[in-house]
Design a protein around this motif. Structure first.
Motif, short mmCIF file in Angstrom:
data_model
loop_
_atom_site.label_atom_id
_atom_site.label_comp_id
_atom_site.label_asym_id
_atom_site.label_seq_id
_atom_site.Cartn_x
_atom_site.Cartn_y
_atom_site.Cartn_z
N ILE A 250 12.53 -4.87 -2.59
CA ILE A 250 11.71 -3.68 -2.40
C ILE A 250 11.06 -3.69 -1.02
CG2 ILE A 250 9.62 -2.48 -3.18
CD1 ILE A 250 10.41 -3.33 -6.05
N ARG A 251 10.55 -4.84 -0.62
CA ARG A 251 9.93 -4.94 0.70
C ARG A 251 10.96 -4.70 1.82
NH1 ARG A 251 4.69 -6.38 1.18
NH2 ARG A 251 5.06 -6.37 3.42
N ALA B 90 10.75 -1.60 4.48
CA ALA B 90 10.69 -1.83 5.92
C ALA B 90 11.73 -0.97 6.63
CB ALA B 90 10.93 -3.30 6.23
N GLN B 91 12.91 -0.88 6.05
CA GLN B 91 13.97 -0.06 6.64
C GLN B 91 13.55 1.42 6.66
OE1 GLN B 91 17.62 -0.80 4.49
NE2 GLN B 91 17.64 -2.98 5.02
N ALA B 92 12.97 1.87 5.55
CA ALA B 92 12.57 3.27 5.44
C ALA B 92 11.45 3.59 6.42
CB ALA B 92 12.12 3.56 4.01
N ASN C 236 0.64 -0.01 7.56
CA ASN C 236 -0.28 0.04 6.45
C ASN C 236 0.39 -0.18 5.10
OD1 ASN C 236 -2.52 0.60 8.12
ND2 ASN C 236 -1.98 2.77 8.16
N PHE C 237 1.70 -0.44 5.09
CA PHE C 237 2.42 -0.60 3.83
C PHE C 237 1.89 -1.80 3.05
CE2 PHE C 237 5.72 -2.64 1.30
CZ PHE C 237 6.15 -1.58 0.52
N LYS C 238 1.64 -1.57 1.75
CA LYS C 238 1.21 -2.63 0.86
C LYS C 238 2.01 -2.53 -0.43
CE LYS C 238 -2.38 -4.12 3.34
NZ LYS C 238 -2.47 -5.49 3.90
N LEU C 239 2.39 -3.69 -0.96
CA LEU C 239 3.11 -3.73 -2.23
C LEU C 239 2.28 -4.51 -3.23
CD1 LEU C 239 5.66 -3.11 -3.86
CD2 LEU C 239 6.63 -5.27 -3.04
N GLU C 240 1.92 -3.84 -4.31
CA GLU C 240 1.17 -4.47 -5.40
C GLU C 240 2.11 -4.69 -6.58
OE1 GLU C 240 -3.02 -3.37 -6.74
OE2 GLU C 240 -1.81 -2.47 -8.35
N ILE C 241 2.05 -5.87 -7.15
CA ILE C 241 2.87 -6.19 -8.31
C ILE C 241 2.00 -6.23 -9.55
CG2 ILE C 241 4.34 -7.91 -9.42
CD1 ILE C 241 5.66 -6.44 -7.08
N CYS C 242 2.42 -5.50 -10.57
CA CYS C 242 1.77 -5.54 -11.87
C CYS C 242 2.35 -6.73 -12.62
CB CYS C 242 2.03 -4.24 -12.62
SG CYS C 242 1.28 -4.17 -14.25
N ALA C 243 1.57 -7.79 -12.74
CA ALA C 243 2.05 -9.05 -13.30
C ALA C 243 1.46 -9.27 -14.69
CB ALA C 243 1.68 -10.22 -12.40
N GLY C 244 2.33 -9.63 -15.63
CA GLY C 244 1.90 -9.85 -17.00
C GLY C 244 1.75 -11.30 -17.38
N SER C 245 1.83 -12.19 -16.40
CA SER C 245 1.70 -13.63 -16.67
C SER C 245 1.42 -14.36 -15.37
CB SER C 245 2.99 -14.17 -17.29
OG SER C 245 4.06 -14.10 -16.36
N ALA D 191 5.76 -15.51 -8.83
CA ALA D 191 6.97 -14.85 -8.33
C ALA D 191 6.61 -13.72 -7.37
CB ALA D 191 7.78 -14.31 -9.50
N ALA D 192 5.53 -12.99 -7.68
CA ALA D 192 5.09 -11.89 -6.82
C ALA D 192 4.71 -12.42 -5.44
CB ALA D 192 3.91 -11.17 -7.45
N GLU D 193 3.93 -13.49 -5.41
CA GLU D 193 3.51 -14.06 -4.13
C GLU D 193 4.72 -14.59 -3.36
OE1 GLU D 193 -0.33 -16.41 -2.92
OE2 GLU D 193 1.05 -17.79 -3.93
N GLU D 194 5.61 -15.28 -4.03
CA GLU D 194 6.79 -15.83 -3.36
C GLU D 194 7.70 -14.73 -2.82
OE1 GLU D 194 8.54 -18.35 -6.30
OE2 GLU D 194 7.24 -20.07 -5.80
N GLY D 195 7.68 -13.58 -3.47
CA GLY D 195 8.50 -12.46 -3.02
C GLY D 195 7.89 -11.65 -1.90
N GLY D 196 6.65 -11.96 -1.55
CA GLY D 196 6.02 -11.27 -0.43
C GLY D 196 5.09 -10.14 -0.81
N ALA D 197 4.64 -10.10 -2.06
CA ALA D 197 3.69 -9.07 -2.47
C ALA D 197 2.37 -9.24 -1.74
CB ALA D 197 3.47 -9.12 -3.98
#
Length: 255
Positions: free
Chosen positions: A242-243, A247-249, A3-12, A18-24
């Motif tokens: 971060i992802r 995942a390790q944790a 159920n892990f989800k990572l949301e990026i607060c993007a200002g542009s 970059a968020a999408e490319e990083g796997g957000a």
């Protein structure tokens, strides 16, 4: 990663990419991050929607400062939600309080209903309420799908104990998403200590401007710690990191 989800607060828009490319998994799109985030322009939302495929949730906040809004500001918020729906956003991020520090259930419910079928996150106005457990129940009642919170402290690390209690109290009726100060250096501890499965971070750094001429006699910002010729942008490498650590944790905790 369950159920892990990572949301990026993007200002542009560049940060969205970059968020999408990083796997957000999701983007909260904001303007004015130094004020805690305000509603981005129509064009910014439109271009971001064209450029990224992951979930896009613009913040609906007409100004910085408190979360007690005038009738005029409320009208602006409603119009912004309508525009987000027209642009194909997946959801919006809201939060309105009463003068005595409670969730403004009537107005927030009106925004949730207006946003449907988009999803709705209640932002860190939650952390400014006088009773987080009462606020939790109110936000569940008005139909939000998640709450972004730092556990009523400046950072999620400081608020970890309350975050854990909120997860228990919520009992899967709403998602608790930890935000503020979430970093690669503490994501593992937050997963272990809170039971939270969704996390919110800007994953940003200041990139130096390409300006050659720099007038030494004029400052447009003057904010301590913010470089005059620095451009804040989400870093793909930090999102990936971060992802990876999350995942390790999760594996270590058997989640």
């Amino acid at each position: 990663m369950g159920n892990f989800k990572l949301e990026i607060c993007a200002g542009s828009v560049a940060s969205c990419i970059a968020a999408e490319e990083g796997g957000a998994d999701r983007i909260e799109l904001c303007d004015n991050l130094l004020e805690g985030g305000t509603t981005p322009s129509y064009a910014t939302i439109a271009v971001a929607r064209e450029k990224v495929k992951i979930e896009l949730y613009p913040i609906i906040r007409p100004r910085g400062g408190d979360f007690l809004y005038s009738d005029l500001e409320f009208e602006v918020m409603k119009k912004d939600i309508e525009l987000c729906k027209q642009l194909g956003c997946n959801g919006v991020v809201i939060g309105i309080l009463t003068a005595d520090g409670r969730v403004d259930k009537q107005r927030c419910k009106e925004l949730v209903d207006l946003a449907w079928p988009m999803g709705v996150t209640f932002h860190r106005a939650f952390d400014m309420t006088d009773n987080p457990f009462e606020a939790l129940e109110d936000i569940i009642a008005i139909g939000c799908e998640r709450i972004l919170t730092s556990g009523a402290r400046n950072t999620a690390v400081e608020g970890a104990s309350l975050l854990k209690d909120l997860v228990i109290r919520a009992d899967n009726r709403i998602i608790l998403m930890a935000g503020s100060g979430v970093r690669a250096s503490n994501i593992a501890a937050l997963i272990k200590d809170t039971g939270v499965t969704e996390f919110h971070t800007s994953a940003k750094a200041y990139e130096d401007s390409h300006m050659v001429y720099r007038n030494p006699n004029v400052s447009m910002g003057g904010i301590p710690g913010v470089p005059e010729y620095g451009i804040s942008q989400t870093q793909k490498s930090e999102v990936l990191r971060i992802r990876e650590l999350a995942a390790q944790a999760l594996e270590e905790n058997g989640q």
